[in-house]
Write a protein that holds these residues in place. Structure first.
Motif, PDB file in Angstrom:
ATOM      1  N   ARG B  68     -36.302 -11.054  72.045  1.00  0.00           N
ATOM      2  CA  ARG B  68     -36.029 -11.977  73.163  1.00  0.00           C
ATOM      3  C   ARG B  68     -35.600 -13.342  72.634  1.00  0.00           C
ATOM      4  O   ARG B  68     -34.799 -14.022  73.271  1.00  0.00           O
ATOM      5  N   MET B  71     -32.008 -13.009  71.605  1.00  0.00           N
ATOM      6  CA  MET B  71     -31.136 -12.989  72.775  1.00  0.00           C
ATOM      7  C   MET B  71     -31.171 -14.317  73.519  1.00  0.00           C
ATOM      8  O   MET B  71     -30.452 -14.481  74.504  1.00  0.00           O
ATOM      9  N   ARG B  72     -32.065 -15.202  73.103  1.00  0.00           N
ATOM     10  CA  ARG B  72     -32.285 -16.474  73.785  1.00  0.00           C
ATOM     11  C   ARG B  72     -32.741 -16.288  75.232  1.00  0.00           C
ATOM     12  O   ARG B  72     -32.423 -17.098  76.115  1.00  0.00           O
ATOM     13  N   ALA B  73     -33.485 -15.180  75.476  1.00  0.00           N
ATOM     14  CA  ALA B  73     -34.179 -15.080  76.762  1.00  0.00           C
ATOM     15  C   ALA B  73     -35.351 -16.035  76.719  1.00  0.00           C
ATOM     16  O   ALA B  73     -35.806 -16.538  77.731  1.00  0.00           O
ATOM     17  N   ARG B 102     -23.501 -18.638  76.848  1.00  0.00           N
ATOM     18  CA  ARG B 102     -23.075 -17.682  77.863  1.00  0.00           C
ATOM     19  C   ARG B 102     -21.827 -16.887  77.479  1.00  0.00           C
ATOM     20  O   ARG B 102     -21.816 -15.675  77.635  1.00  0.00           O
ATOM     21  N   ARG B 105     -22.686 -14.014  75.257  1.00  0.00           N
ATOM     22  CA  ARG B 105     -23.509 -12.923  75.774  1.00  0.00           C
ATOM     23  C   ARG B 105     -22.720 -11.628  75.908  1.00  0.00           C
ATOM     24  O   ARG B 105     -23.291 -10.549  75.919  1.00  0.00           O
ATOM     25  N   GLN B 109     -25.637  -7.169  74.154  1.00  0.00           N
ATOM     26  CA  GLN B 109     -26.206  -6.655  75.390  1.00  0.00           C
ATOM     27  C   GLN B 109     -27.544  -5.985  75.102  1.00  0.00           C
ATOM     28  O   GLN B 109     -27.860  -5.668  73.961  1.00  0.00           O
ATOM     29  N   PHE B 112     -33.293  -2.183  78.324  1.00  0.00           N
ATOM     30  CA  PHE B 112     -34.681  -2.586  78.566  1.00  0.00           C
ATOM     31  C   PHE B 112     -35.648  -1.419  78.452  1.00  0.00           C
ATOM     32  O   PHE B 112     -35.269  -0.256  78.534  1.00  0.00           O
ATOM     33  N   GLN B 113     -36.913  -1.801  78.298  1.00  0.00           N
ATOM     34  CA  GLN B 113     -37.951  -0.784  78.148  1.00  0.00           C
ATOM     35  C   GLN B 113     -38.209  -0.028  79.451  1.00  0.00           C
ATOM     36  O   GLN B 113     -38.224   1.190  79.469  1.00  0.00           O
ATOM     37  N   ASP B 114     -38.386  -0.802  80.539  1.00  0.00           N
ATOM     38  CA  ASP B 114     -38.789  -0.175  81.787  1.00  0.00           C
ATOM     39  C   ASP B 114     -37.564   0.144  82.632  1.00  0.00           C
ATOM     40  O   ASP B 114     -36.939  -0.755  83.182  1.00  0.00           O
ATOM     41  N   SER B 117     -37.953  -1.395  86.422  1.00  0.00           N
ATOM     42  CA  SER B 117     -37.857  -2.803  86.807  1.00  0.00           C
ATOM     43  C   SER B 117     -36.573  -3.452  86.300  1.00  0.00           C
ATOM     44  O   SER B 117     -36.244  -4.554  86.686  1.00  0.00           O
ATOM     45  N   SER B 118     -35.837  -2.756  85.431  1.00  0.00           N
ATOM     46  CA  SER B 118     -34.657  -3.423  84.868  1.00  0.00           C
ATOM     47  C   SER B 118     -33.406  -3.227  85.726  1.00  0.00           C
ATOM     48  O   SER B 118     -32.367  -3.786  85.422  1.00  0.00           O
ATOM     49  N   LEU B 119     -33.502  -2.417  86.775  1.00  0.00           N
ATOM     50  CA  LEU B 119     -32.357  -2.254  87.669  1.00  0.00           C
ATOM     51  C   LEU B 119     -32.716  -2.845  89.024  1.00  0.00           C
ATOM     52  O   LEU B 119     -33.718  -2.470  89.621  1.00  0.00           O
TER      53      LEU B 119
END
Lengths: 382, 350
Positions: B68, B71-73, B102, B105, B109, B112-114, B117-119
């Motif tokens: 993270r 990715m700079r989240a 930006r 980015r 890409q 995600f794990q879950d 929740s990622s959609l």
């Protein structure tokens, strides 16, 4: 498989279309399907729709000018509409005549059903503008012209002390009370969403400040404050000005709940993977907030607003009842109920308490509707 | 997939140097900071184009925080994240402002794990997959539609499903949608944060195979995060083993599995089940708990649990350096220890 293969295939196909329908169903459709299952909420919604229709067409539904007072017809009992005359359909009301009782000095009214006043739909009455634009004099219910005598009158729910028609006054009172609630909710919704969104999205010091502001606002006792503010209204303000001032005051206190709901949602949304995903794919902040975050909880906002509406209506009614909100000649549920404040009313003129019924009905219906919406707002919860 | 990449000739696509990230622990009414959780504590590694680098470690060892931060989240505290752009320029992602990041980015890409929740549940598959194209203003609506059809075919989903919403799909299918979204703008680096740990084992294999096929086809570079050694063994070219926010050891899967240099790696390897019932494994069961990143032990973070710890380990933090055989290990005794890896080749592929 013993069953008819054609039948079997048909059943499979049907299953497929149902599944397909759910697969492509948007969130809104899923919410609607789930809300529909909540019978009480659907009935409550119908009641609310009926009441707001009454708000829009109050003039059309009214039978008399709500402010017309005739002292000699004060405190007249209701005149119910009879649809049949014997077996013959002939809608009418019975004539009521009154005389002063020389011993008690009270006005005694006698209903005389031999004298019938004919009633018809779309009758001519006082002139008004339908929806504020179309000038007309047609009303849903009224006395038919042909047999009309000048002393005839129709007071479906009786009259108040000053001889004003309770039925028409109730309609106009509903108009004011329900729109004050609506404007109040819209105003506090704007305040609540903006402040809640800033609080939840940016967090940190701003969040801290806004949350303390919410706590301070909530800790102020409302009735004494309303009294103070109501006393500060200039006496020469018009009804309209006072109406707006009251709306603003009520919503200045009601935004806190909504702000908390919105903030909480933003906080949970901020850490959702799909929000991170949108950010990482290069979406800008505006898109993230308006395309991803807000749509995921606008159903919750609608539910919260629906539940805030009855509180607003109750607040206005309470204030006006106590004489702090709207004052006569303005008509609202609160000012109407002000007339029913004494024991005399209950004993002698119980029809003055009729305005309490729509208050109870609307508040209950709004609460059930809000509950239904809240349950349906999250179609993925099970 | 398992050949060692030719590190010498290729320039690294991503180079992480001394990355650090800690989270403050706040307490009380005034939210005073009473300490720091060192989630990522001096992590360095590099990825060359076309390879798969895996980050492995127990839960809470800072794998996710590392990616993270890359990715700079989240914003890293210290260190460099050097990324080679399409114009062959090297930029430090850790330093750039968010608005300057930006445009970059597009090249990185994430999967995600879950998969649930990622959609975004309110968007159709088409809207979800085309979002990276839309926000980067690539193509017309029709072109995006064609691209989504192409992507859905590539990840093994029927293009007719385009107008469906995510709730109509299973976990494995959703993860394929997530992969399609990550591929949509032809990124050069794909960061996969435990992409299969939420899936059934049979579906895991399908998704891993899909990712490997896509890598062969498009020459993708993966930064793969997992706690599952068998998955890592299957997909990786090189593996970074992490322990409490630090790198324990770096190597190819073969090196790590058959000749681990760090006692922690050896303990991880010995915990793997062996598919041959006749064989008895010599298991190294680690004593004690995983170190608390808010209050890490002195010296080598691993020393309280390490069966080979000497006095030096309690005082001095071992640097990540090459040992005599050229492997990167952070252990004072890397050269003297003879550690046992997986006994049979392929035993760990599960």
């Amino acid at each position: 498989m013993e069953s008819n293969p054609v039948e079997h295939e048909l059943a499979l196909e049907m299953e497929d279309t149902v599944e397909e329908r759910i697969s492509v169903a948007s969130q809104r459709q899923l919410i609607w399907w789930r809300f529909r299952k909540h019978r009480v909420a659907v009935v409550a919604t119908a009641i609310i729709v009926i009441f707001y229709t009454m708000v829009i067409f109050a003039d059309f539904l009214a039978t008399n000018v709500p402010a017309d007072s005739e002292a000699f017809r004060g405190l007249m009992p209701p005149q119910p509409v009879h649809i049949f005359d014997g077996w013959k359909p002939s809608p009418h009301v019975c004539a009521v005549s009154g005389a002063r009782n020389p011993i008690t000095f009270q006005k005694d009214y006698v209903t005389d059903c031999t004298e019938k006043i004919q009633v018809r739909l779309f009758a001519r009455g006082y002139e008004y503008k339908l929806l504020g634009v179309i000038p007309t004099d047609r009303h849903l219910l009224g006395m038919s012209d042909d047999t009309l005598r000048p002393e005839d009158h129709i007071y479906l729910l009786g009259t108040d002390k000053q001889g004003r028609d309770m039925y028409s006054r109730l309609l106009f009172g509903t108009r004011i009370s329900l729109t004050i609630g609506l404007f109040g909710v819209v105003l506090s919704l704007v305040l609540g969403i903006v402040l809640g969104a800033i609080s939840g999205f940016y967090g940190g010091l701003i969040d801290n400040l806004i949350q303390r502001l919410v706590e301070i606002t909530r800790s102020i006792p409302s009735i004494p404050l309303y009294m103070g503010i109501a006393a500060a209204f200039p006496h020469d303000w018009s009804i309209l000005k006072i109406y707006f001032a009251i709306t603003i005051i009520i919503s200045l206190f009601a935004w806190t709940d909504l702000a908390r709901v919105v903030r909480g949602r933003f906080l949970t949304m901020r850490d959702e993977d799909f929000v991170t995903a949108a950010m990482l794919s290069g979406a800008n902040q505006r898109r993230i907030i308006f395309r991803h975050m807000l749509p995921s909880f606008y159903s919750h906002i609608i539910a919260a607003a629906t539940l805030a509406l009855p509180l607003m209506i109750i607040a206005e009614t309470t204030l006006s009842f106590l004489g702090l909100g709207l004052r006569p000649p303005a008509i609202s549920w609160g000012t109407l109920l002000q007339d029913a404040q004494n024991v005399q009313t209950i004993a002698l003129t119980p029809w003055l308490m009729i305005p309490a019924l729509p208050v109870i009905l609307v508040i209950l219906a709004l609460n059930f509707m809000g509950d239904g919406l809240r349950d349906a707002a999250d179609p993925y919860s099970n | 997939m398992t050949d060692a990449p030719n590190v010498g000739t290729k320039k690294p696509l991503l180079e992480v140097n001394n990355l650090k990230k800690s989270f403050p622990i706040k307490k009380g009414f005034l939210q005073r900071t009473v300490g720091h959780v060192r989630a990522v504590d001096d992590v360095s590694f590099s990825i060359t184009e076309g390879e798969t680098l895996s980050l492995v470690g127990e839960s809470g060892c800072g794998k996710t925080t590392t990616v993270r931060a890359i990715m700079r989240a989240i914003n890293p505290d210290e260190g460099q994240v050097l990324f080679r752009t399409r114009d062959d320029e090297t930029v430090d992602l850790a330093e750039l402002s968010l608005s300057k990041i930006r445009p970059l980015r597009r090249d990185i890409q994430m999967i995600f794990q879950d998969p649930f929740s990622s959609l975004n549940p309110r968007m159709t598959i088409f809207q979800l997959i085309s979002e990276p194209l839309l926000v980067n203003r690539i193509g017309t609506h029709e072109e995006r539609q064609d691209r989504v059809v192409e992507l859905l075919r590539q990840v093994g989903l029927r293009p007719e499903y385009m107008q469906r919403f995510p709730h109509a799909f299973s976990g494995g299918q959703r993860q394929r949608i997530g992969i399609a979204r990550a591929l949509a703008i032809n990124p050069r680096l794909i960061v996969a944060d435990e992409p299969v740990s939420g899936l059934d084992v049979s579906v895991q294999a399908q998704v891993i195979n899909l990712m490997m096929d896509l890598q062969d086809e498009f020459g993708l570079t993966y930064l793969f995060v997992s706690h599952d050694l068998s998955v890592v063994n299957q997909i990786s070219d090189r593996v970074v083993v992490m322990y409490v926010g630090r790198v324990a050891e770096v190597g190819t899967p073969q090196e790590l599995f058959h000749n681990p240099k760090h006692p922690y790696t050896a303990a991880l390897i010995s915990s793997l089940p062996i598919s041959d019932p006749k064989q008895r494994a010599e298991r190294t069961v680690l004593e004690g708990e995983i170190a608390n990143p808010a209050n890490p032990p002195s010296g080598c973070y691993f020393h309280p649990r390490c069966p080979f710890a000497i006095d030096k380990c309690k005082v001095e933090t071992p640097p990540l350096k090459e040992d005599s055989s050229g492997r990167l290990v952070s252990c004072h005794r890397a050269d003297e220890l003879e550690l046992v890896g997986a006994t049979k080749p392929g035993a760990a592929t599960g």
